[in-house]
Design a protein around this motif. Structure first.
Motif, PDB file in Angstrom:
ATOM      1  N   LEU A   1       0.819  -1.202   0.000  1.00  0.00           N
ATOM      2  CA  LEU A   1       0.000   0.000   0.000  1.00  0.00           C
ATOM      3  C   LEU A   1       0.859   1.262   0.000  1.00  0.00           C
ATOM      4  O   LEU A   1       0.529   2.254  -0.672  1.00  0.00           O
ATOM      5  N   ALA A   2       1.967   1.235   0.760  1.00  0.00           N
ATOM      6  CA  ALA A   2       2.865   2.388   0.763  1.00  0.00           C
ATOM      7  C   ALA A   2       3.469   2.606  -0.619  1.00  0.00           C
ATOM      8  O   ALA A   2       3.610   3.750  -1.083  1.00  0.00           O
ATOM      9  N   ALA A   3       3.814   1.520  -1.305  1.00  0.00           N
ATOM     10  CA  ALA A   3       4.369   1.643  -2.650  1.00  0.00           C
ATOM     11  C   ALA A   3       3.331   2.206  -3.612  1.00  0.00           C
ATOM     12  O   ALA A   3       3.645   3.068  -4.452  1.00  0.00           O
ATOM     13  N   LEU A   4       2.081   1.752  -3.525  1.00  0.00           N
ATOM     14  CA  LEU A   4       1.021   2.285  -4.380  1.00  0.00           C
ATOM     15  C   LEU A   4       0.847   3.786  -4.163  1.00  0.00           C
ATOM     16  O   LEU A   4       0.765   4.571  -5.124  1.00  0.00           O
TER      17      LEU A   4
ATOM     18  N   LEU B   1       1.593   7.209  -6.708  1.00  0.00           N
ATOM     19  CA  LEU B   1       0.664   8.311  -6.960  1.00  0.00           C
ATOM     20  C   LEU B   1       1.353   9.659  -6.779  1.00  0.00           C
ATOM     21  O   LEU B   1       1.122  10.599  -7.554  1.00  0.00           O
ATOM     22  N   VAL B   2       2.201   9.763  -5.760  1.00  0.00           N
ATOM     23  CA  VAL B   2       2.883  11.023  -5.477  1.00  0.00           C
ATOM     24  C   VAL B   2       4.029  11.269  -6.447  1.00  0.00           C
ATOM     25  O   VAL B   2       4.152  12.348  -7.041  1.00  0.00           O
ATOM     26  N   THR B   3       4.882  10.278  -6.646  1.00  0.00           N
ATOM     27  CA  THR B   3       6.094  10.486  -7.454  1.00  0.00           C
ATOM     28  C   THR B   3       5.804  10.590  -8.943  1.00  0.00           C
ATOM     29  O   THR B   3       6.597  11.169  -9.692  1.00  0.00           O
ATOM     30  N   GLU B   4       4.670  10.028  -9.392  1.00  0.00           N
ATOM     31  CA  GLU B   4       4.313  10.134 -10.809  1.00  0.00           C
ATOM     32  C   GLU B   4       3.242  11.196 -11.062  1.00  0.00           C
ATOM     33  O   GLU B   4       2.633  11.237 -12.124  1.00  0.00           O
ATOM     34  N   ASP B   5       3.017  12.055 -10.053  1.00  0.00           N
ATOM     35  CA  ASP B   5       2.086  13.183 -10.203  1.00  0.00           C
ATOM     36  C   ASP B   5       0.692  12.735 -10.640  1.00  0.00           C
ATOM     37  O   ASP B   5       0.080  13.292 -11.551  1.00  0.00           O
ATOM     38  N   LEU B   6       0.176  11.724  -9.954  1.00  0.00           N
ATOM     39  CA  LEU B   6      -1.145  11.186 -10.261  1.00  0.00           C
ATOM     40  C   LEU B   6      -2.215  11.669  -9.278  1.00  0.00           C
ATOM     41  O   LEU B   6      -3.346  11.170  -9.298  1.00  0.00           O
ATOM     42  N   CYS B   7      -1.867  12.627  -8.425  1.00  0.00           N
ATOM     43  CA  CYS B   7      -2.806  13.127  -7.428  1.00  0.00           C
ATOM     44  C   CYS B   7      -3.721  14.198  -8.030  1.00  0.00           C
ATOM     45  O   CYS B   7      -3.378  14.848  -9.019  1.00  0.00           O
TER      46      CYS B   7
ATOM     47  N   ASP C   1       1.281  18.196   2.218  1.00  0.00           N
ATOM     48  CA  ASP C   1       2.727  18.281   1.998  1.00  0.00           C
ATOM     49  C   ASP C   1       3.497  17.353   2.925  1.00  0.00           C
ATOM     50  O   ASP C   1       4.491  16.737   2.513  1.00  0.00           O
ATOM     51  N   GLU C   2       3.055  17.241   4.165  1.00  0.00           N
ATOM     52  CA  GLU C   2       3.728  16.331   5.099  1.00  0.00           C
ATOM     53  C   GLU C   2       3.641  14.891   4.613  1.00  0.00           C
ATOM     54  O   GLU C   2       4.609  14.121   4.708  1.00  0.00           O
ATOM     55  N   VAL C   3       2.487  14.533   4.092  1.00  0.00           N
ATOM     56  CA  VAL C   3       2.302  13.166   3.595  1.00  0.00           C
ATOM     57  C   VAL C   3       3.149  12.944   2.344  1.00  0.00           C
ATOM     58  O   VAL C   3       3.794  11.898   2.195  1.00  0.00           O
ATOM     59  N   ARG C   4       3.163  13.893   1.464  1.00  0.00           N
ATOM     60  CA  ARG C   4       4.000  13.766   0.263  1.00  0.00           C
ATOM     61  C   ARG C   4       5.462  13.549   0.630  1.00  0.00           C
ATOM     62  O   ARG C   4       6.147  12.714   0.028  1.00  0.00           O
TER      63      ARG C   4
ATOM     64  N   VAL D   1       6.795  12.217   3.206  1.00  0.00           N
ATOM     65  CA  VAL D   1       7.029  10.853   3.697  1.00  0.00           C
ATOM     66  C   VAL D   1       6.966   9.854   2.544  1.00  0.00           C
ATOM     67  O   VAL D   1       7.803   8.948   2.429  1.00  0.00           O
ATOM     68  N   LEU D   2       5.987   9.990   1.668  1.00  0.00           N
ATOM     69  CA  LEU D   2       5.828   9.031   0.577  1.00  0.00           C
ATOM     70  C   LEU D   2       6.951   9.131  -0.449  1.00  0.00           C
ATOM     71  O   LEU D   2       7.299   8.131  -1.092  1.00  0.00           O
ATOM     72  N   ARG D   3       7.536  10.304  -0.615  1.00  0.00           N
ATOM     73  CA  ARG D   3       8.656  10.432  -1.555  1.00  0.00           C
ATOM     74  C   ARG D   3       9.884   9.664  -1.079  1.00  0.00           C
ATOM     75  O   ARG D   3      10.774   9.363  -1.880  1.00  0.00           O
TER      76      ARG D   3
END
Length: 748
Positions: free
Chosen positions: A227-230, A234-240, A253-256, A258-260
């Motif tokens: 789930l973290a990878a999914l 979404l964040v790294t490929e600008d799918l949000c 921004d805080e969530v982004r 962490v996910l990056r």
């Protein structure tokens, strides 16, 4: 009640899962002779699965109780009359209250999949004796998700799968466990539509996974990495959905950030899913016009369960799949399944109390101690913790040590066999009943089921049982209730006016409101519906909480809604929302979703560490204990004759593991865990990954057959689980991730 099998079909509902699909039945004497789906039901619309057709096995089980029972000193039971039972039980709990405090009396239960109405009356007695702590099956499943929901937006969400372009099922097999309306019809529609997609995250090739466009077949217990990878894709490929996030979400921004940090390739390796498949599934989510997500026990009873609940919600929040057709929605509720109270702590172990529920797995520790705050008395209603809670042996030891244990149930369950008193309840088809699993959007339904039969001789409906217990405490007098009884005879408008005056001027009535409603409004209700009196108060609250949605559904006020519920034999739509209402249902003052949940973000970062395996050389295989299958229905169906297959509840094992261990299909094996061992029939199956086995739920229960013998077909799965293996945030058990060893048994 009719006894003619050719007579008119009578509406009621299935009680075997949270959907409570509407059915119509014909009765013969005291049996349910014929069953089919109710096309007039506003939610299920004639749909039902195969299990509903066997409900007479519940109604006419040989284990039905027909008299109050009192345990003798030698452990046997004697029948006693109702007056004696009520007097002794009320005096016993009052004695605990007076000597140790009412908070030492614990309540477990409040109904199963379809009998919530009786439990609505328990609060009057519990408040009268000062009881504070309670638990039920939701504390084994949903409290982690509730913790996340409460932080993010304050309420429960449900996907609109019938209209979603992409449906995501995480640890969920709706083909078997249903959980949303017309599940199999909807799944087939998705599978046949080239414009729609289904994503399943599950280590097992379930019936649902076989229909999926993307099956992310994770290794058991690694859902969080997947789930973290999914979410990271979404964040790294600008799918949000940047517009949605800017307008409706805080903490993005805080969530982004962490996910990056998530190493997608490494997390793919850890969870055993090809990175390209993870990226393809994430891109499908990011490109869809609508996405709905459903999580269930596969992650809610496994390691990182609360974290997995958080991460799967990021998938639809980050992509803006909220408050639009086919997406995720907050919704109305006719009655709260969870308490509005926040997080507290238990008196002995300091465990988290989420939504008013003590984690089921700490209950034995809250009893088996000399701590002054320990549980001393317990009431169990329509539940069976001796069978359903982890480490059954310890649970039974704890229940057996109580000063007073009272069980209210329809059958002599494993828990009832430990009780000091057992009170026989009328079955779900012998009294007015309902479920509070009202979770749909935009139209939400409530179904009051009328009785099909008179209560079995010697039994009482739960509302009457609770009323008699409250009467025995003498907390209110007939003089207090007389004005309300008189007002009820004049109609609902007069009653509403008198009720407000009485509660405002007499605080004692406010402490026992369900009792007051039952005693005063109940006798004035038609068709034997006294047990539905508590619904009047809930109808008033619903009309005040969702006034526009209730009016759209055709009810001008709470009284009109209540009258429609009484008259609607196939159920009524009680609220009709518009999609924009989703934002109003967010409980935060600014009506924004709060995404940056600090403890969850810390857990996401902790995934980077080399997490030790929970299996070992001694226990190298992961056991999923309590899999839902075509022939399982918890332990409400105790007569094994209802099953058309899988009579012994087979241990499912992979082809590779069976070959390595020397097992054959249909043979016998011993499964061993740190908590215990059991023998099971073997089913060698390609649906299982190597290193992963499963046992079904609902087996291993006591049953008295025609010869009077007690049988326990199959394995009681919680003889193999542990109370110590539980989520750090919510205390939910790891039933789906039990380290185990499987051994061959010598040929007989």
């Amino acid at each position: 009640m009719t006894s003619d099998p050719t007579a008119e079909w009578q509406p009621t509902a299935c009680i075997l899962c949270e959907c409570n699909c509407g059915i119509v039945v014909q009765t013969r004497d005291r049996t349910i002779a014929k069953i089919r789906g109710d096309k007039a039901h506003p939610t299920s619309q004639g749909y039902t699965c195969n299990k509903a057709l066997r409900l007479d096995h519940y109604q006419n089980d040989r284990n039905r109780l027909t008299s109050p029972l009192r345990r003798r000193s030698d452990g046997s039971y004697e029948e006693i009359d109702w007056d004696t039972a009520i007097a002794e039980i009320a005096a016993g709990f009052a004695g605990i209250r007076d000597e140790h405090g009412g908070d030492k009396v614990f309540y477990y239960g409040g109904g199963g999949q379809g009998n919530h109405l009786g439990g609505a009356y328990s609060g009057a007695f519990l408040k009268a004796i000062g009881s504070r702590y309670r638990s039920n099956a939701l504390a084994q499943e949903k409290t982690g998700e509730h913790l996340v929901d409460r932080y993010l937006y304050g309420g429960h969400t449900r996907g609109e799968f019938a209209r979603a372009e992409v449906s995501v099922f995480v640890g969920k097999n709706p083909w078997m466990s249903q959980s949303f309306p017309r599940a199999r019809v909807v799944l087939n529609e998705i599978a046949k539509d080239p414009g729609r997609s289904m994503i399943v995250i599950d280590p097992v090739v379930t019936d649902t996974a076989k229909l999926a466009d993307f099956h992310l077949r994770v290794r058991p217990g690694t859902d969080a990495w997947c789930l973290a990878a999914l979410a990271a894709v979404l964040v790294t490929e600008d799918l949000c959905d940047e517009t949605f996030l800017a307008e409706h979400v805080s903490g993005v921004d805080e969530v982004r950030d962490v996910l990056r940090e998530v190493p997608i390739d490494e997390y793919a390796r850890r969870c055993g899913v090809d990175e390209s498949l993870i990226r393809a599934a994430a891109r499908r989510i990011g490109a869809a016009a609508s996405v709905s997500v459903f999580e269930d026990l596969g992650i809610q009873q496994a390691p990182n369960s609360t974290l997995s609940s958080y991460l799967n919600k990021l998938l639809w929040v980050l992509t803006g799949n909220f408050a639009k057709t086919g997406a995720q929605h907050l919704h109305s509720m006719f009655a709260p399944l969870f308490s509005a109270s926040g997080v507290g702590r238990t008196p002995v172990t300091g465990s988290p109390i989420i939504a008013g529920l003590v984690p089921s797995n700490v209950v034995p520790e809250e009893i088996l101690t000399d701590h002054p705050g320990r549980i001393r008395g317990m009431i169990v209603e329509s539940s069976n913790p001796a069978h359903s809670v982890a480490d059954s042996a310890t649970v039974r030891e704890a229940l057996g040590s109580l000063e007073l244990l009272v069980v209210i149930d329809v059958a002599m369950t494993e828990t009832a066999r430990l009780a000091h008193y057992v009170l026989p309840a009328a079955s779900q088809f012998e009294k007015p009943e309902a479920t509070f699993f009202n979770l749909e959007f935009p139209h939400n339904t409530f179904h009051l089921r009328h009785a099909l039969f008179e209560p079995l001789a010697g039994t009482l409906p739960e509302p009457e049982i609770w009323a008699r217990l409250v009467r025995a405490l003498n907390v209110v007098s007939d003089d207090d209730l007389r004005p309300l009884r008189q007002a009820a005879a004049q109609g609902l408008d007069a009653y509403a006016e008198a009720f407000l005056v009485a509660v405002r001027t007499n605080p004692a009535l406010g402490r026992v409101l369900p009792f007051v409603l039952y005693e005063t409004l109940g006798p004035a209700l038609p068709d034997g519906l006294a047990g539905a009196a508590a619904l009047w108060g809930l109808a008033q609250k619903t009309a005040m909480q969702y006034p526009e949605a209730v009016r759209r559904a055709g009810h001008v006020d709470g009284n009109a809604l209540f009258e429609a519920i009484l008259a609607g034999r196939s159920g009524v739509t009680f609220s009709e929302h518009e999609y924009v209402d989703d934002f109003d249902l967010i409980t935060h003052e600014d009506k924004r979703i709060r995404l940056a949940m600090p403890e969850m973000l810390a857990d996401v970062r902790a995934l980077h560490a080399d997490t030790p395996l929970l299996t070992s050389d001694e226990f190298p295989i992961v056991l999923s204990a309590g899999e839902r299958r075509a022939n399982t229905a918890n332990d409400i169906m105790r007569d094994p004759a209802w099953r058309k297959g899988d009579v012994d509840g087979a241990l499912r094992i992979s082809v590779e593991d069976a070959a390595a261990i020397g097992l054959v299909d249909g043979g016998r094996a011993r499964i061993v865990t740190a908590a215990g061992s059991a023998e099971a029939t073997v089913e060698v199956s390609e649906v299982m990954l190597p290193g992963h086995v499963s046992l079904p739920n609902g087996y291993g229960v006591d049953h008295v057959d025609a010869d009077g013998l007690s049988h326990t077909p199959g394995v009681a799965p919680n003889a193999l689980t542990s109370t110590q293996w539980r989520d750090a945030h919510a205390g939910t058990p790891w039933h789906k991730h039990v380290p185990a060893r499987v051994e061959t048994l010598p040929a007989v």
